[in-house]
Design an enzyme around this catalytic site. Structure first.
Site, PDB file in Angstrom:
ATOM      1  N   TYR A  69     -11.445 -15.498 -17.075  1.00 32.57           N
ATOM      2  CA  TYR A  69     -11.542 -16.187 -15.789  1.00 32.57           C
ATOM      3  C   TYR A  69     -12.779 -17.070 -15.676  1.00 32.57           C
ATOM      4  CZ  TYR A  69      -7.794 -13.072 -14.498  1.00 32.57           C
ATOM      5  OH  TYR A  69      -6.609 -12.414 -14.464  1.00 32.57           O
ATOM      6  N   TYR A 114      -3.012  -5.049  -8.934  1.00 34.67           N
ATOM      7  CA  TYR A 114      -3.261  -5.795 -10.169  1.00 34.67           C
ATOM      8  C   TYR A 114      -2.487  -5.114 -11.295  1.00 34.67           C
ATOM      9  CZ  TYR A 114      -5.262  -7.895 -14.257  1.00 34.67           C
ATOM     10  OH  TYR A 114      -5.379  -8.557 -15.457  1.00 34.67           O
ATOM     11  N   ASP A 130       1.678   2.470 -12.461  1.00 37.58           N
ATOM     12  CA  ASP A 130       0.745   1.785 -13.369  1.00 37.58           C
ATOM     13  C   ASP A 130      -0.575   2.561 -13.331  1.00 37.58           C
ATOM     14  OD1 ASP A 130      -1.115   0.230 -14.613  1.00 37.58           O
ATOM     15  OD2 ASP A 130      -0.615  -1.630 -13.552  1.00 37.58           O
ATOM     16  N   LYS A 146      -6.013   1.076 -21.239  1.00 40.05           N
ATOM     17  CA  LYS A 146      -7.474   1.088 -21.098  1.00 40.05           C
ATOM     18  C   LYS A 146      -8.166   2.270 -21.814  1.00 40.05           C
ATOM     19  CE  LYS A 146      -8.329  -2.236 -17.580  1.00 40.05           C
ATOM     20  NZ  LYS A 146      -7.306  -2.753 -16.667  1.00 40.05           N
TER      21      LYS A 146
HETATM   22  C1  LIG Z   1      -6.236  -3.735 -16.800  1.00 41.99           C
HETATM   23  C2  LIG Z   1      -4.978  -3.431 -16.116  1.00 41.99           C
HETATM   24  C3  LIG Z   1      -3.751  -3.956 -16.578  1.00 41.99           C
HETATM   25  C4  LIG Z   1      -3.659  -4.905 -17.743  1.00 41.99           C
HETATM   26  O1  LIG Z   1      -4.110  -4.351 -18.933  1.00 41.99           O
HETATM   27  P1  LIG Z   1      -4.602  -5.311 -20.133  1.00 41.99           P
HETATM   28  O2  LIG Z   1      -4.892  -4.359 -21.248  1.00 41.99           O
HETATM   29  O3  LIG Z   1      -5.798  -6.049 -19.630  1.00 41.99           O
HETATM   30  O4  LIG Z   1      -3.469  -6.221 -20.444  1.00 41.99           O
HETATM   31  C5  LIG Z   1      -2.604  -3.598 -15.890  1.00 41.99           C
HETATM   32  N1  LIG Z   1      -2.657  -2.768 -14.829  1.00 41.99           N
HETATM   33  C6  LIG Z   1      -3.803  -2.247 -14.363  1.00 41.99           C
HETATM   34  C7  LIG Z   1      -3.794  -1.316 -13.203  1.00 41.99           C
HETATM   35  C8  LIG Z   1      -5.007  -2.572 -14.980  1.00 41.99           C
HETATM   36  O5  LIG Z   1      -6.159  -2.077 -14.496  1.00 41.99           O
END
Ligand SMILES: *Cc1c(COP(=O)(O)O)cnc(C)c1O
Length: 435
Positions: A22, A150, A251, A280
């Site tokens: 970004y 997100y 997620d 992550k």
């Molecule tokens: C970081 C994140 C993503 C995307 O993961 P990347 O490895 O950066 O592609 C998706 N959902 C959530 C909740 C995240 O924190």
């Protein structure tokens, strides 16, 4: 090892040629060069040492240069670094699968390995679409989510990110248009207000003939605002999905593996999703890797009707290096007693950040598990962001605020003393600057 480039040359090349997340190439934000990292400390090329408050975006939960994780990678390199997953398998993939199944709810027993969090989201959304297709309801291919979320930077991930933060207008006509319910207003810590669910229920009732799934970040909306919402909202979502035969995609790419004080954030509400995305922290921050888990039922339905296969298969799927370091990371999570570690973080964050409440620039301080948030009254300007970043580095810590949020999610292994230093430095910077 000799460092052939001076810090200055390095930063010059970076500024001239490398794109950062970004950022503009016309007006690049300052960057700091890391020479090495160990435990909770980053060492810059110029020798300065910073206590890391970010865990490299939720990932480095066991700290940097961890001997156990290092060994897992080195040992795997000499066996096999990569091999295609089409038609082949290997021990790291199986061993990681076994330990994942010990951790997640029992119903989630089909694992799809992905190369990043965003891909895990793409995979989850494709699974939901294919599921409805296989059930003979191909028109059910749209999604419902909540504002302020997100879910990654690829097109489908973006499509369920907050439409304002995610600048959906920029991609109008190409980005799929899905349904957004208002962000729940009842915070995690408040008492539940049933009015909070009315909008979501109406949205689903009005559009259920076209919807395959609800996708959300359970309990903690991360990059979209570090907001903690009430567990009852999640229970209502689960019940609504059951009522209308929709899938629930959780997620937990940011929240998974203990960060919120539970192993998975869904546990705060006592619910289980149909599809779970993890990423992550899964490799302890060593490599890009993620996983999408589905119930046996989702897997069977997808496989029961044309095309009869799940339509996804990245080149680096199930990479043995990533699987072996992920397995070691999850073993470490259990052995290190993550719950005690995260409870320690929560206590240290609460105590250390509480004084920030007395500052004029601070609107709220909130802590959940290993996440500490100081919310300012006003968003930082890009100049303010550069200034505060420099002040944090000057104070010996690595913290990267965005908007109105100065937030911490330290490595689980951080010592009490380091945590006290980190929070005291946040207070000092906020107390002396003009934010
Ligand atoms: C970081 C994140 C993503 C995307 O993961 P990347 O490895 O950066 O592609 C998706 N959902 C959530 C909740 C995240 O924190």
């Amino acid at each position: 090892m000799k460092n052939s480039m001076s810090a200055q040359d390095l930063l010059h090349f970076d500024k001239t040629h490398l794109w950062h997340p970004y950022t503009s190439i016309e007006e690049p934000l300052p960057v700091y060069s890391v020479a090495s990292a160990s435990s909770s400390t980053l060492t810059l090329t110029d020798g300065r040492q910073l206590v890391d408050g970010m865990s490299s975006w939720w990932a480095a939960i066991h700290g940097y240069n961890n001997p156990v994780l290092n060994r897992a990678l080195v040992e795997q390199v000499s066996r096999v670094s990569h091999v295609m997953f089409g038609g082949l398998t290997h021990e790291p993939a199986v061993e990681l699968g076994k330990i994942l199944l010990q951790l997640v709810p029992k119903s989630l027993n089909r694992i799809f390995y992905c190369d990043s969090g965003s891909v895990a989201i793409e995979v989850a959304m494709k699974m939901a679409m294919q599921y409805m297709h296989a059930l003979g309801q191909p028109q059910k291919k749209r999604f419902v989510t909540i504002r302020g979320g997100y879910h990654g930077d690829t097109f489908h991930g973006m499509s369920v990110c907050d439409p304002v933060n995610g600048m959906h207008g920029l991609y109008a006509g190409v980005l799929p248009e899905y349904f957004f319910a208002d962000r729940p207003t009842t915070s995690f810590f408040a008492s539940w207000d049933a009015a909070d669910f009315v909008g979501m229920r109406r949205l689903v009732e009005e559009n259920q003939q076209n919807i395959c799934a609800i996708i959300l970040e359970p309990i903690v909306q991360g990059a979209g605002g570090m907001y903690f919402y009430h567990p009852q909202y999640l229970r209502e979502v689960r019940a609504l999905c059951d009522e209308y035969g929709l899938l629930l995609i959780a997620d937990e790419i940011a929240t998974g593996f203990g960060r919120t004080g539970k192993l998975f954030a869904c546990e705060h509400a006592g619910i289980e999703p149909d599809i779970l995305c993890l990423g992550k922290a899964i490799t302890g921050g060593y490599m890009s890797f993620a996983a999408t888990l589905a119930t046996e039922e989702v897997g069977r339905v997808i496989s029961s009707a044309a095309p009869g296969v799940f339509m996804h298969g990245p080149t680096f799927m199930g990479n043995p290096l990533a699987c072996s370091v992920a397995k070691a990371s999850l073993q470490l999570l259990i052995e290190n007693d993550w719950q005690t570690q995260v409870e320690g973080l929560a206590k240290g964050l609460e105590e250390g950040l509480a004084p920030c409440l007395d500052l004029d620039c601070v609107a709220e301080v909130r802590v959940l598990g290993g996440i500490g948030v100081v919310e300012l009254h006003a968003p930082l300007s890009s100049q303010g962001m550069v200034q505060i970043q420099a002040a944090f580095v000057e104070a010996g810590i690595w913290v990267r605020p965005f908007g109105r949020l100065v937030y911490l999610m330290p490595p689980y292994i951080m010592s009490k003393e380091e945590l006290a230093f980190l929070t005291a430095a946040v207070f000092k910077v906020l107390a002396t600057g003009d934010y």
